[in-house]
Motif scaffolding. Structure first.
Motif, PDB file in Angstrom:
ATOM      1  N   ILE A  17       5.417   4.459   5.909  1.00 35.42           N
ATOM      2  CA  ILE A  17       5.927   3.810   4.690  1.00 35.42           C
ATOM      3  C   ILE A  17       7.491   3.492   4.836  1.00 35.42           C
ATOM      4  N   PHE A  55       9.255   3.767  -3.882  1.00 33.88           N
ATOM      5  CA  PHE A  55       7.765   4.102  -3.623  1.00 33.88           C
ATOM      6  C   PHE A  55       7.453   5.520  -3.605  1.00 33.88           C
ATOM      7  N   GLN A  56       6.300   5.923  -4.221  1.00 34.16           N
ATOM      8  CA  GLN A  56       6.026   7.090  -4.510  1.00 34.16           C
ATOM      9  C   GLN A  56       4.588   7.189  -4.020  1.00 34.16           C
ATOM     10  N   LEU A  57       4.422   7.965  -2.854  1.00 38.03           N
ATOM     11  CA  LEU A  57       2.721   7.810  -2.251  1.00 38.03           C
ATOM     12  C   LEU A  57       1.964   8.463  -3.025  1.00 38.03           C
ATOM     13  N   ALA A  71      -2.488   2.167  -4.698  1.00 37.11           N
ATOM     14  CA  ALA A  71      -2.981   3.318  -4.080  1.00 37.11           C
ATOM     15  C   ALA A  71      -4.272   3.614  -4.874  1.00 37.11           C
ATOM     16  N   ASP A  77       0.796  -1.231   0.052  1.00 37.46           N
ATOM     17  CA  ASP A  77       0.107  -0.041  -0.196  1.00 37.46           C
ATOM     18  C   ASP A  77       0.918   1.160   0.004  1.00 37.46           C
ATOM     19  N   ILE A  78       0.754   2.019  -1.196  1.00 35.36           N
ATOM     20  CA  ILE A  78       1.542   3.232  -1.003  1.00 35.36           C
ATOM     21  C   ILE A  78       0.543   4.766  -1.079  1.00 35.36           C
ATOM     22  N   GLN A 107       8.996  -0.221   4.364  1.00 42.20           N
ATOM     23  CA  GLN A 107      10.043  -0.333   3.330  1.00 42.20           C
ATOM     24  C   GLN A 107      11.245  -1.093   4.072  1.00 42.20           C
ATOM     25  N   MET A 115       0.158   6.411   4.457  1.00 47.17           N
ATOM     26  CA  MET A 115       1.134   5.785   4.888  1.00 47.17           C
ATOM     27  C   MET A 115       2.565   6.763   5.173  1.00 47.17           C
ATOM     28  N   ARG A 116       2.102   8.106   4.903  1.00 44.76           N
ATOM     29  CA  ARG A 116       2.963   9.292   5.487  1.00 44.76           C
ATOM     30  C   ARG A 116       2.985   9.228   6.898  1.00 44.76           C
ATOM     31  N   THR A 150       2.727  -2.177  -6.495  1.00 48.77           N
ATOM     32  CA  THR A 150       2.155  -1.210  -5.635  1.00 48.77           C
ATOM     33  C   THR A 150       0.829  -0.716  -5.860  1.00 48.77           C
TER      34      THR A 150
END
Length: 351
Positions: free
Chosen positions: A108, A157-159, A134, A93-94, A112, A98-99, A132
């Motif tokens: 996150i 990974f980029q949220l 979202a 899950d991104i 990771q 996750m921040r 990934t």
């Protein structure tokens, strides 16, 4: 222990009959020995040890016959055996939640770190892929045995916004079974060619040649690959997660689910905006149950690391009901061979 063919067990009743016949023949031999002029000389020649040894080969042979009858009944038992998973798909899950920093340094970052540790612990030859998800899902790394490529994919990974758990399951399944087809644009992911006519093209042009319908297999029966899905929220876009899990179940692929973060539901504030998140444990448990996987909850980074360690052991050794006829047959053959060897060694005859 249970038996797949219990009706065969009546043959065990022949064992007491054989024992009776054995002692009957011994009695007849004893009566014949009384004809010797001096019975004491015969007993002295045999010796106490020799008298005892003569019963060992027949005893081993009867034991072998008993075990062989049990083998014919096809016994099965719950045993722990090595598994043969060659492909593991990490579905991560991104989504923006996750921040959150309720798990240090952040959810996150903790996810990771735990995922990379899990990758490093896998046996050589195991292929690992990364998906990934979202608002949509993507294959970040095709299954490979190159650990550096997998770790690099995890670091990239980029949220994004939203959470599409169903898409994560289906894209992971596609990485395992490339021929699988589903509709990621609909809440019902099962591909329906009749819907193509609604997109403006004539039905006979839009519809591709129909492939044979997928024949469902027992859940969890696909032993060469599994999906490990981690999320900290609940699905709010994309295909229905339960229907997606049902598709994976029909293809025998197990999905192990990991819930991370908040179960009660709370408002997370970061970078000037806020959002309410709640971990949907009920759905994750249902996904795991349907696919014969397992659900794990991790509330902290340490918990998540332990979950991945548990999963690593779970994927190496699996406890399940297995037919053990071969073990019984091998034991019977060993006892029979030992009985014949001892009889030849001691008495120069086979039984």
């Amino acid at each position: 222990m249970t038996f797949m063919w219990p009706d065969v067990l009546w043959l065990v009743a022949t064992v007491p009959v054989l024992i009776y016949v054995y002692f009957f023949l011994l009695r007849r031999k004893k009566q014949a020995a009384l004809r010797y002029a001096n019975l004491e000389l015969v007993k002295e020649a045999m010796g106490a040890g020799r008298k005892f040894r003569r019963h060992i080969p027949p005893l081993l042979f009867v034991s072998a016959l008993t075990i062989l009858i049990l083998a014919v009944a096809r016994p099965s038992a719950v045993v722990t055996l090595p598994t043969h998973q060659r492909t593991i798909i990490l579905a991560m899950d991104i989504s923006g939640s996750m921040r959150a920093t309720d798990v240090e340094p952040s959810r996150i970052a903790a996810a990771q770190a735990a995922a990379k540790s899990f990758v490093a612990d896998q046996a050589h030859g195991t292929r690992i892929g990364v998906v990934t998800f979202a608002g949509s899902a993507a294959l970040a790394q095709t299954p490979t045995d190159n650990r550096e490529d997998v770790i690099a994919a995890i670091d990239r990974f980029q949220l994004q916004r939203a959470t599409a758990i169903g898409s994560g399951i289906l894209v992971s399944l596609k990485a395992i079974l490339p021929d699988a087809e589903f509709d990621l644009r609909s809440s019902n992911p099962r591909r329906d060619p009749s819907r193509d006519s609604l997109r403006g093209a004539p039905l006979d042009q839009a519809r591709e040649p129909e492939k044979p319908a997928v024949k469902p297999v027992p859940p969890g029966s696909f032993g060469s690959a599994v999906i490990i899905l981690l999320t900290d929220g609940q699905s709010n876009v994309g295909p229905d997660p339960i229907e997606s899990a049902r598709i994976a179940s029909e293809r025998g692929v197990r999905v192990y689910t990991v819930g991370f973060g908040t179960t009660e539901g709370e408002i997370l504030r970061f970078e000037g905006w806020s959002m309410r998140v709640r971990l949907d444990e009920e759905t994750l448990k249902k996904i795991a149950e349907m696919t014969q996987g397992e659900y794990y909850y991790a509330g902290t980074a340490a918990d998540l690391k332990k979950v991945y360690q548990t999963l690593n052991t779970r994927l190496v050794f699996e406890t399940k009901e297995t037919e053990i006829t071969a073990l019984f047959s091998a034991a019977a053959a060993l006892l029979a061979a030992t009985a014949a060897f001892l009889s030849v060694l001691w008495f120069n005859r086979i039984l």
